[in-house]
Motif scaffolding. Structure first.
Motif, PDB file in Angstrom:
ATOM      1  N   ARG A  18       0.835  -1.211   0.000  1.00 32.07           N
ATOM      2  CA  ARG A  18       0.000   0.000   0.000  1.00 32.07           C
ATOM      3  C   ARG A  18       0.871   1.263   0.000  1.00 32.07           C
ATOM      4  O   ARG A  18       0.539   2.254  -0.660  1.00 32.07           O
ATOM      5  CB  ARG A  18      -0.952  -0.008   1.195  1.00 32.07           C
ATOM      6  CG  ARG A  18      -2.022  -1.089   1.076  1.00 32.07           C
ATOM      7  CD  ARG A  18      -3.194  -0.858   2.004  1.00 32.07           C
ATOM      8  NE  ARG A  18      -4.197  -1.899   1.828  1.00 32.07           N
ATOM      9  CZ  ARG A  18      -5.127  -1.880   0.886  1.00 32.07           C
ATOM     10  NH1 ARG A  18      -5.177  -0.862   0.032  1.00 32.07           N
ATOM     11  NH2 ARG A  18      -6.014  -2.855   0.786  1.00 32.07           N
ATOM     12  N   GLU A  19       1.977   1.225   0.716  1.00 32.03           N
ATOM     13  CA  GLU A  19       2.900   2.364   0.687  1.00 32.03           C
ATOM     14  C   GLU A  19       3.513   2.528  -0.701  1.00 32.03           C
ATOM     15  O   GLU A  19       3.680   3.647  -1.196  1.00 32.03           O
ATOM     16  CB  GLU A  19       4.000   2.169   1.731  1.00 32.03           C
ATOM     17  CG  GLU A  19       3.510   2.300   3.167  1.00 32.03           C
ATOM     18  CD  GLU A  19       4.562   1.877   4.182  1.00 32.03           C
ATOM     19  OE1 GLU A  19       4.460   2.307   5.353  1.00 32.03           O
ATOM     20  OE2 GLU A  19       5.484   1.106   3.807  1.00 32.03           O
ATOM     21  N   LEU A  20       3.824   1.403  -1.320  1.00 33.89           N
ATOM     22  CA  LEU A  20       4.376   1.457  -2.673  1.00 33.89           C
ATOM     23  C   LEU A  20       3.367   2.005  -3.663  1.00 33.89           C
ATOM     24  O   LEU A  20       3.715   2.773  -4.561  1.00 33.89           O
ATOM     25  CB  LEU A  20       4.829   0.065  -3.115  1.00 33.89           C
ATOM     26  CG  LEU A  20       6.239  -0.366  -2.734  1.00 33.89           C
ATOM     27  CD1 LEU A  20       6.506  -1.781  -3.223  1.00 33.89           C
ATOM     28  CD2 LEU A  20       7.274   0.593  -3.321  1.00 33.89           C
ATOM     29  N   LEU A  21       2.105   1.611  -3.515  1.00 34.14           N
ATOM     30  CA  LEU A  21       1.079   2.090  -4.436  1.00 34.14           C
ATOM     31  C   LEU A  21       0.936   3.601  -4.342  1.00 34.14           C
ATOM     32  O   LEU A  21       0.759   4.279  -5.363  1.00 34.14           O
ATOM     33  CB  LEU A  21      -0.266   1.406  -4.155  1.00 34.14           C
ATOM     34  CG  LEU A  21      -1.412   1.795  -5.092  1.00 34.14           C
ATOM     35  CD1 LEU A  21      -1.047   1.522  -6.548  1.00 34.14           C
ATOM     36  CD2 LEU A  21      -2.699   1.058  -4.719  1.00 34.14           C
ATOM     37  N   VAL A  22       1.036   4.156  -3.138  1.00 34.61           N
ATOM     38  CA  VAL A  22       0.986   5.610  -2.972  1.00 34.61           C
ATOM     39  C   VAL A  22       2.133   6.259  -3.732  1.00 34.61           C
ATOM     40  O   VAL A  22       1.972   7.268  -4.429  1.00 34.61           O
ATOM     41  CB  VAL A  22       1.041   5.983  -1.476  1.00 34.61           C
ATOM     42  CG1 VAL A  22       1.212   7.493  -1.306  1.00 34.61           C
ATOM     43  CG2 VAL A  22      -0.217   5.523  -0.764  1.00 34.61           C
TER      44      VAL A  22
END
Length: 423
Positions: free
Chosen positions: A329-333
């Motif tokens: 999820r951090e990567l998607l941001v």
């Protein structure tokens, strides 16, 4: 060069020193200029060939098909274009006559017909184009039986891109049906031509927005690695070799749905999630936590370019940091921010980014990135028109432009494509 108010694209005027048979001259676009120089230096310039083939089942009117292709070539100047270096600039020269040669090759029904067709399509795909002579495309019609044909054509990337194929095919379908129905043909050229786009793009390079785009990409790529060290079976050649293989990929529908659901909950898109996954994979394989992947975008920022044939496509380098073991999820941001920022600054040609950054050059690998990711959402469906069933016929070059490319096509029911790699 004169900058016109509103970045208008005036029609090019004939020049006195044009070769015989040439009607118009346009400046080449920055992307075309880059391909021109690559064509002079690559050991295998055919890597920039774009082959296509369509299988047609049903009663085919060959003469109507020939005339429909001629009409398409007449409408789009870029299909009658070749190039020359003149007065310190690369120019597009437009041939006045709309020639469209479509030889009919009879492949007799034999036990070896499929192999003969494969060899014939390969020959078309591997056409050697001379950019200083036109036309820069070839077409062949192969007869497999009384009511079964394969229409194959190949164009050099300098005048064509993936978006163009839909326009090209749609135009010849429409002309074919008009001819078969005995309707009058609209024998007029499109108001907007690719040469106008090239002129407009050159003008934009002298605006403040151009500098803003340049500043953005300088910031995004500052300190980026020059090479992604993927584990390979063989040492990297001293000079780039383009022999390649494609391995088909199919993602199950339930996985496709899960990817879309994750993208939606993370306020992203399927493209962002797939790019993120590819970059994570590349980071793990290379054991690097700074990964840059090239992604093609349409480059059609002006509405009047949406129905035009030409080399509009641009490539954006998307960079992701895997440092600190971030969650997905951090990567998607992070990927969402990079994607939206890149799209907002997509008008800057990739070739201009390379010149501005001036990264360390090597004949052994391409600058800034060596891997590519592409997602298309254009369905390849069976269509029927005028008693003809049309189906995409697989073609291939046996060449690879980059170390590794992931190409996926999205439809309503499946996500499929191929991994292409340099052997």
């Amino acid at each position: 060069m004169t900058i016109h108010d509103g970045l208008s694209a005036p029609n090019a005027q004939p020049q006195e020193d044009l070769p015989q048979g040439i009607s118009t001259v346009h400046p080449a676009s920055p992307s075309q200029e880059s391909l021109w120089f690559l064509d002079q230096t690559l050991t295998e310039p055919r890597v920039y060939n774009l082959p296509f083939a369509t299988r047609l089942k049903g009663p085919l009117n060959v003469s109507a098909l020939r005339e429909s292709l001629r009409q398409v070539v007449f409408s789009h100047e870029v299909l009658r274009t070749f190039f020359r270096w003149h007065s310190d600039e690369l120019q597009q020269l437009v041939i006045a006559e709309a020639a469209a040669d479509l030889p009919l090759v009879d492949l007799q029904p034999t036990p070896h017909q499929a192999e003969a067709l494969r060899h014939a399509l390969e020959e078309v795909a591997l056409t050697h184009f001379d950019l200083t002579q036109g036309p820069l495309f070839v077409a062949r019609l192969f007869r497999l039986g009384p009511e079964e044909h394969v229409l194959a054509y190949c164009l050099h990337h300098i005048i064509f891109d993936a978006w163009s194929i839909q326009i090209f095919q749609g135009a010849w379908r429409a002309h074919y049906q008009r001819i078969c129905h005995g309707e009058d043909l609209p024998s007029k050229q499109s108001a907007m031509q690719f040469g106008d786009h090239a002129r407009r793009q050159r003008q934009r390079q002298q605006t403040k927005a151009f500098e803003s785009h340049l500043d953005y990409w300088r910031g995004e790529l500052a300190g980026a690695p020059t090479l992604l060290e993927l584990p390979t079976d063989r040492p990297r050649p001293r000079e780039q070799a383009h022999q390649g293989v494609r391995v088909p990929i199919r993602i199950a529908p339930e996985c496709q749905l899960a990817l879309k659901t994750f993208a939606h909950t993370g306020k992203g898109s399927l493209f962002m999630v797939l790019l993120m996954g590819f970059q994570v994979l590349l980071g793990r394989l290379s054991r690097q936590d700074d990964v840059v992947v090239g992604c093609p975008v349409s480059g059609r920022v002006d509405h009047d370019s949406w129905d035009q044939i030409g080399y509009f496509v641009n490539t954006l380098p998307f960079r992701t940091s895997l440092a600190g073991n971030p969650t997905v999820r951090e990567l998607l941001v992070q990927v969402r921010k990079a994607t939206l920022g890149g799209m907002a600054h997509q008008e800057l040609p990739f070739e201009t980014i390379v010149k501005a950054l001036n990264p360390p050059r090597s004949v052994g690998h391409s600058p800034i990135f060596q891997t590519m990711f592409a997602l298309q959402n254009i369905p390849r469906e069976h269509t029927t028109f005028l008693n003809l069933e049309e189906r995409h016929e697989p073609t291939g070059l046996g060449l690879a432009m980059f170390d590794l490319t992931l190409e996926l096509v999205e439809t309503d029911t499946v996500l499929e494509g191929a991994l292409e790699f340099r052997t």
